[in-house]
Each structure stands twice: as C-alpha cells, then as structure tokens.
Design a protein around this motif. Sequence first.
Motif, short mmCIF file in Angstrom:
data_model
loop_
_atom_site.label_atom_id
_atom_site.label_comp_id
_atom_site.label_asym_id
_atom_site.label_seq_id
_atom_site.Cartn_x
_atom_site.Cartn_y
_atom_site.Cartn_z
N ARG A 1 7.01 -0.65 -3.00
CA ARG A 1 7.42 -0.69 -1.59
C ARG A 1 6.63 -1.81 -0.92
O ARG A 1 5.40 -1.85 -1.00
CB ARG A 1 7.14 0.66 -0.94
CG ARG A 1 7.91 0.91 0.31
CD ARG A 1 7.66 2.33 0.84
NE ARG A 1 8.64 3.29 0.35
CZ ARG A 1 8.34 4.43 -0.23
NH1 ARG A 1 7.09 4.76 -0.44
NH2 ARG A 1 9.29 5.26 -0.61
N ALA A 2 7.33 -2.73 -0.28
CA ALA A 2 6.69 -3.90 0.34
C ALA A 2 7.02 -3.98 1.82
O ALA A 2 8.20 -3.98 2.20
CB ALA A 2 7.14 -5.18 -0.36
N ASP A 3 5.99 -4.00 2.64
CA ASP A 3 6.13 -4.36 4.06
C ASP A 3 5.72 -5.83 4.17
O ASP A 3 4.60 -6.19 3.82
CB ASP A 3 5.21 -3.51 4.94
CG ASP A 3 5.67 -2.06 5.00
OD1 ASP A 3 6.90 -1.83 5.08
OD2 ASP A 3 4.82 -1.17 4.97
N SER B 1 0.80 -1.22 0.00
CA SER B 1 0.00 0.00 0.00
C SER B 1 0.84 1.28 0.00
O SER B 1 0.33 2.34 -0.34
CB SER B 1 -0.96 0.00 1.19
OG SER B 1 -0.25 0.03 2.42
N LYS B 2 2.11 1.20 0.38
CA LYS B 2 2.96 2.39 0.41
C LYS B 2 3.73 2.59 -0.88
O LYS B 2 4.58 3.48 -0.98
CB LYS B 2 3.93 2.31 1.60
CG LYS B 2 3.23 2.30 2.95
CD LYS B 2 4.22 2.15 4.08
CE LYS B 2 3.52 2.05 5.44
NZ LYS B 2 4.48 1.81 6.54
N SER B 3 3.42 1.79 -1.89
CA SER B 3 4.08 1.96 -3.18
C SER B 3 3.69 3.30 -3.79
O SER B 3 2.63 3.85 -3.49
CB SER B 3 3.68 0.82 -4.13
OG SER B 3 4.10 -0.42 -3.63
N GLU B 4 4.55 3.81 -4.67
CA GLU B 4 4.31 5.10 -5.31
C GLU B 4 4.19 4.91 -6.82
O GLU B 4 4.99 4.19 -7.43
CB GLU B 4 5.46 6.07 -5.00
CG GLU B 4 5.61 6.36 -3.50
CD GLU B 4 6.81 7.24 -3.21
OE1 GLU B 4 7.40 7.78 -4.18
OE2 GLU B 4 7.17 7.38 -2.02
N GLY C 1 10.38 -17.62 -5.68
CA GLY C 1 10.05 -16.25 -6.05
C GLY C 1 8.55 -16.09 -6.17
O GLY C 1 7.88 -16.93 -6.78
N PHE C 2 7.99 -15.06 -5.56
CA PHE C 2 6.59 -14.72 -5.70
C PHE C 2 6.46 -13.66 -6.79
O PHE C 2 7.17 -12.65 -6.77
CB PHE C 2 6.01 -14.17 -4.39
CG PHE C 2 6.11 -15.11 -3.22
CD1 PHE C 2 6.20 -16.48 -3.41
CD2 PHE C 2 6.12 -14.62 -1.92
CE1 PHE C 2 6.30 -17.35 -2.33
CE2 PHE C 2 6.21 -15.47 -0.84
CZ PHE C 2 6.30 -16.85 -1.04
N ALA C 3 5.57 -13.88 -7.74
CA ALA C 3 5.44 -12.99 -8.89
C ALA C 3 4.55 -11.79 -8.53
O ALA C 3 3.55 -11.93 -7.84
CB ALA C 3 4.86 -13.73 -10.08
N ILE C 4 4.92 -10.62 -9.04
CA ILE C 4 4.21 -9.37 -8.75
C ILE C 4 3.82 -8.73 -10.08
O ILE C 4 4.62 -8.68 -11.02
CB ILE C 4 5.08 -8.39 -7.96
CG1 ILE C 4 5.62 -9.06 -6.68
CG2 ILE C 4 4.32 -7.12 -7.61
CD1 ILE C 4 6.78 -8.31 -6.04
N GLU C 5 2.60 -8.20 -10.13
CA GLU C 5 2.15 -7.49 -11.32
C GLU C 5 1.39 -6.24 -10.89
O GLU C 5 0.57 -6.28 -9.98
CB GLU C 5 1.26 -8.38 -12.18
CG GLU C 5 1.02 -7.84 -13.58
CD GLU C 5 0.46 -8.90 -14.52
OE1 GLU C 5 0.35 -8.61 -15.72
OE2 GLU C 5 0.14 -10.01 -14.04
N ALA C 6 1.69 -5.11 -11.53
CA ALA C 6 1.05 -3.84 -11.21
C ALA C 6 0.99 -2.98 -12.45
O ALA C 6 1.62 -3.28 -13.47
CB ALA C 6 1.80 -3.12 -10.09
#
Length: 295
Positions: free
Chosen positions: A153-155, A104-107, A137-142
């Motif tokens: 940004r990942a917490d 949620s803190k990604s820009e 590895g966990f895949a991320i898409e945005a």
Amino acid sequence: MSEAFCTCGRREVVSSRKNSPRRAGGREQLPFALVAAFYLTFGTFTSPAKAASEAEVDGARVSLHVLADGSTLRGALDIDLKPGWKTYWLSPGPVGLAPRIDFSKSESAASPQLSYPAPTRFREGEIESLGYTEPVGFAIEASPKPGARPLLRADLLIGLCRDICVPVQLQLEAEPDASLGTRAAVRRAFDALPIESESRAGWKAELSSDAKRLVIEGAPEAFAQTRDLFVAAPEGWAFGPPGFERDGGQAVANVPVLAAPASAPRLDRVDLVLTDGEKSELIRALPVGRDGPTQ
C-alpha cells in the motif's frame, strides 16, 4: 515511520523541499512545497474512495505492480508520463517536488524500499531541474511476512509538470500477481537502476570552505566515460552540472552548490550517480570532508 537519507536511493519517504517562486510557461508559480503543504493541510487533493492499483491523473497514469519472487517481493511504481510532461528525481534541484512515498500501511510486507533510475536534466524557465521526461518506473523491494498474503500500500505525493506544475497525491495498493504485465513492469524498473559500485575505494568528496563547491576526486580513469554526474543529498541541498578536469594523477569533478539549507547539520555523506549516456553507476554514502579549497 522514520525518515532517513539514503539515496538512489533506497528510502521510503522523501520529503518535499522549500522552493523559491519560478516561471514556467510564462506564469509565476507558487513554490511546490507551499502548494503541497496547502493541499495536505486542507485535504483538497482528490483520492479514490477505495485504493486501486492504478490511477489516471493530469499528465500521467500511475500504477503499482507487485511480484512475489521467491522469498522477496519485487515491485514497480510506474509513472507513465504523457508527452511533454515531467516528474522529479529524489534530489530534484533548487525547485521541484521530490517524490514522497509512504509504504507504512502495507500489510505482511516488511520494510519496503524504493530505488530510482538515473535522472536527466531539463529546463523549467531559467531553472534546471533533475528528473524524468519519459515514462519511468521506481523499483520496490520488500520481504513478505509469514502467514497472510502481502498487500503493498503506497501513499504518494509527486510533482508533475508541463506548462504548469501539479502536486499529485494518490493512494495505491496491489497484491502480488504473476501476470505478464506485472513481470514486464518489474523487470523494466530493476533493469533501469544504476549498477551499484561494490567499493568507495579511490573516491573522495570535499565541500569547499565557502560551501559553494563539492569537489569529487576519483582514480585517473574515473570520469573517462562519464558524461554527467548527479549528487543525491539530504533535503535542501541542490547541485549543478559538474565540470571535469585532471589534477595531477587524480580525476576531479567540480560540482557547484546551487542551494543549501539555512540551518542544518553539515553535509556528511552523498550518493553519486555517474552516467555515460547508456549506463549508470551508483556510489553510495560517500563521506564528505569540509576542508576543500575556496573559489
């Protein structure tokens, strides 16, 4: 930030679950959820003063990679496990800490989504857990937003286990780059994902009236090559290894329910991951009926 069940899992946050004590390496351990709650409450996790793209922790090196791929951001959260260490899947079994990852803190990055490769089963004392015993590895898409350069940004809160289990909290951040290392990490993460089925046609799931079994039915050839089946469900649910059989013209998998929430809405949908040893398939959001047979 909202939290929603959506497996294999594309969801931004997976909460830790209530666990019972277990033994590992001959020592009694506190439930993972209690340990994690203590650290989160009293702030005794160590986090870098300034977030970086990678961190070395007990049992693993954790790194975040981001690649700008046309109109999409693709990334990988790498957990490079050291020999003998393990980490958990999004439905880790009766005990264990499901990954809790907050973007949620990604820009300038809209709705980052996380997807997981198929897990394996491993023993922790007398308990069977679901997760990973090799680097993963966990895949991320945005989607990048117009204007400023994106910053992911990942917490994160993950569980790492060997003789003891350690809840690890980290803050990582990364901007897109096109280095060979980033490209390789992102490619590995996406190549490892289950192939998503385009249709749920022919599939059916029923929870037995005593809530002790989840009965999965498919077409006659559905489980012909399947060696294992994993069920991803909302927090608090845990399932054991399936038993495969035929019932008339249907292929049936009987999956024991190992744990269920004491007070929770009915189990409406599950995701299934079927593996044959080399490949895996994802069947997403399969509706669950409640009129199954009792034992």
